[in-house]
Design a protein around this motif. Structure first.
Motif, PDB file in Angstrom:
ATOM      1  N   ASP A 164       0.791  -1.222   0.000  1.00 43.98           N
ATOM      2  CA  ASP A 164       0.000   0.000   0.000  1.00 43.98           C
ATOM      3  C   ASP A 164       0.826   1.274   0.000  1.00 43.98           C
ATOM      4  O   ASP A 164       0.265   2.365  -0.009  1.00 43.98           O
ATOM      5  CB  ASP A 164      -0.902   0.039   1.242  1.00 43.98           C
ATOM      6  CG  ASP A 164      -1.965  -1.022   1.203  1.00 43.98           C
ATOM      7  OD1 ASP A 164      -2.524  -1.228   0.122  1.00 43.98           O
ATOM      8  OD2 ASP A 164      -2.222  -1.643   2.238  1.00 43.98           O
TER       9      ASP A 164
ATOM     10  N   ASN B  31      -3.470  -3.638  11.468  1.00 39.48           N
ATOM     11  CA  ASN B  31      -4.302  -3.629  10.268  1.00 39.48           C
ATOM     12  C   ASN B  31      -5.681  -3.031  10.534  1.00 39.48           C
ATOM     13  O   ASN B  31      -6.373  -3.425  11.456  1.00 39.48           O
ATOM     14  CB  ASN B  31      -4.448  -5.067   9.764  1.00 39.48           C
ATOM     15  CG  ASN B  31      -4.899  -5.116   8.335  1.00 39.48           C
ATOM     16  OD1 ASN B  31      -4.775  -4.128   7.608  1.00 39.48           O
ATOM     17  ND2 ASN B  31      -5.422  -6.252   7.931  1.00 39.48           N
ATOM     18  N   ASP B  65      -2.367  -1.410   6.708  1.00 41.96           N
ATOM     19  CA  ASP B  65      -1.929  -2.797   6.796  1.00 41.96           C
ATOM     20  C   ASP B  65      -1.137  -2.975   8.085  1.00 41.96           C
ATOM     21  O   ASP B  65      -1.178  -2.115   8.964  1.00 41.96           O
ATOM     22  CB  ASP B  65      -1.177  -3.272   5.537  1.00 41.96           C
ATOM     23  CG  ASP B  65       0.124  -2.533   5.300  1.00 41.96           C
ATOM     24  OD1 ASP B  65       0.720  -2.060   6.278  1.00 41.96           O
ATOM     25  OD2 ASP B  65       0.557  -2.434   4.136  1.00 41.96           O
TER      26      ASP B  65
END
Lengths: 186, 195
Positions: A164, B31, B65
């Motif tokens: 990401d 996360n 994440d």
């Protein structure tokens, strides 16, 4: 008045990929990422010469990137840089443009997926010089502005920190086309 | 008397049961974690031989994440300690990315955040002229942060962070002021994890 301004920009940027607002599939950093959109923030450190002296400026801005092909990325940016010229004047630069980044070199550093690329692009530029010294306070600030465009070329590298997040660092040499504005001391 | 002694012994015997009935510490998973933190933050600015500033500092962070996050910071300038007070305002807004090293309930992190500072000087003398109520100006800034979070409860955490800020305020008249500063933030924060 000169005809060109030469400026080197060092760019640090962060691209956050596949934000939840964007309905993209999970990125596979080993696979083909064509079509991926990324958003990011950037800092710029600019160096330029005027009257034979070098000065530096600090800037900030944002960008978005689109992966055009598997080995071809592109960044579209806007940033703004302020520079102090010898405590005599202030220079403000606003840049908006794009860079094309063919991934010609992808070194195999274990599983790091580092990408090294040359880049080239075009940007439009707004520059404002303001005099910050002299007996001009009572008369109001003195300033000059100009619009121009520039071509830029350089090189850089992208480190995919995670699926990401990317970290990119690049250096541009920016060649402004048009008139120049310089400060002269009396 | 005997009954009381028996009761005491029974209670003592049951203490380990209560202890083992506690849940073991669960390691934190970042996360989809949203963090909100706010505190009063002191800052040391290197300008003029050293200035001590104070700010209200708030952050909003989203971990998308296990390792990375995006974070926005806002700082509201209160005042400078001492007699020399060059700023009326030195607020800042930052947006950037962070990388985390979670370990059990602790989370060490570092990050980079570009941003902008809104700076207004106090009235000052320029040459022989007094510059009254200088204009508010915006300066681009570059910041780097290191810190640690400690998640002591499902919804709350303790945090400590150190931020270095680099930038320059260039006034309309007179010499520019480097905004380079070290700021320390620590306190209590809230977090919430999306299932």
């Amino acid at each position: 008045m000169g005809s060109l301004i030469k400026r080197v920009l060092f760019i640090l940027s962060f691209s956050i990929l596949q934000l939840s607002l964007i309905a993209q599939d999970i990125r596979d950093i080993n696979g083909d990422q064509t079509g991926y959109l990324s958003l990011g923030a950037r800092n710029s450190l600019g160096m330029f010469r005027t009257n034979g002296k070098s000065f530096t400026g600090t800037g900030a801005g944002g960008q978005f990137g689109i992966r055009i092909a598997k080995d071809f990325n592109s960044h579209y940016f806007a940033d703004w840089i302020t520079s102090n010229i010898d405590n005599v004047a202030q220079r403000n630069d606003f840049h908006s443009g794009f860079s094309m980044m063919p991934q010609l070199f992808t070194p195999k550093l274990a599983n790091s997926h580092v990408e090294i690329f040359p880049l080239a692009g075009i940007c439009i530029d707004y520059t404002k010089f303001s005099i910050t010294s002299g007996n001009n306070y009572l008369n109001g600030p003195k300033w000059l502005e100009r619009y121009s465009f520039a071509v830029q070329a350089g090189f850089g590298g992208t480190l995919p920190v995670s699926k990401d997040l990317d970290f990119t660092m690049d250096a541009h040499y920016m060649l402004h086309i048009g008139t120049d504005v310089e400060i002269e001391r009396n | 008397m005997e009954k009381k002694s028996c009761l005491k012994i029974l209670i003592l015997l049951f203490i380990p049961v209560f202890v083992t009935a506690q849940q073991p510490d669960k390691p934190i998973t970042l996360n989809n974690l949203c963090l909100m933190q706010a505190t009063i933050s002191p800052g040391y600015m290197f300008y003029h031989g050293g200035l001590s500033n104070s700010y209200f500092h708030a952050t909003l962070e989203w971990c998308f994440d296990k390792r990375t996050s995006i974070r926005a910071d806002g700082s509201y300038f209160f005042t400078t300690q001492g007699e020399y007070k060059p700023f009326m305002k030195n607020h800042s807004l930052l947006l950037g990315a962070f990388y985390h090293f979670p370990k059990n309930k602790r989370d060490y992190y570092f990050g980079l955040q570009p941003g902008a500072a809104c700076v207004q000087q106090t009235s000052y003398t320029y040459g022989t002229t007094d510059v009254l109520n200088p204009k508010l100006k915006v300066a681009p800034i570059l910041t780097t942060t290191i810190g640690v979070n400690y998640f002591f409860w499902k919804y709350m955490n303790l945090f400590l962070g150190i931020k270095y800020i680099h930038g320059t305020h260039i006034p309309d008249y007179g010499e520019s002021i480097p905004l380079d500063e070290l700021r320390i933030s620590g306190g209590l924060g809230f977090h919430w994890q999306k299932k």
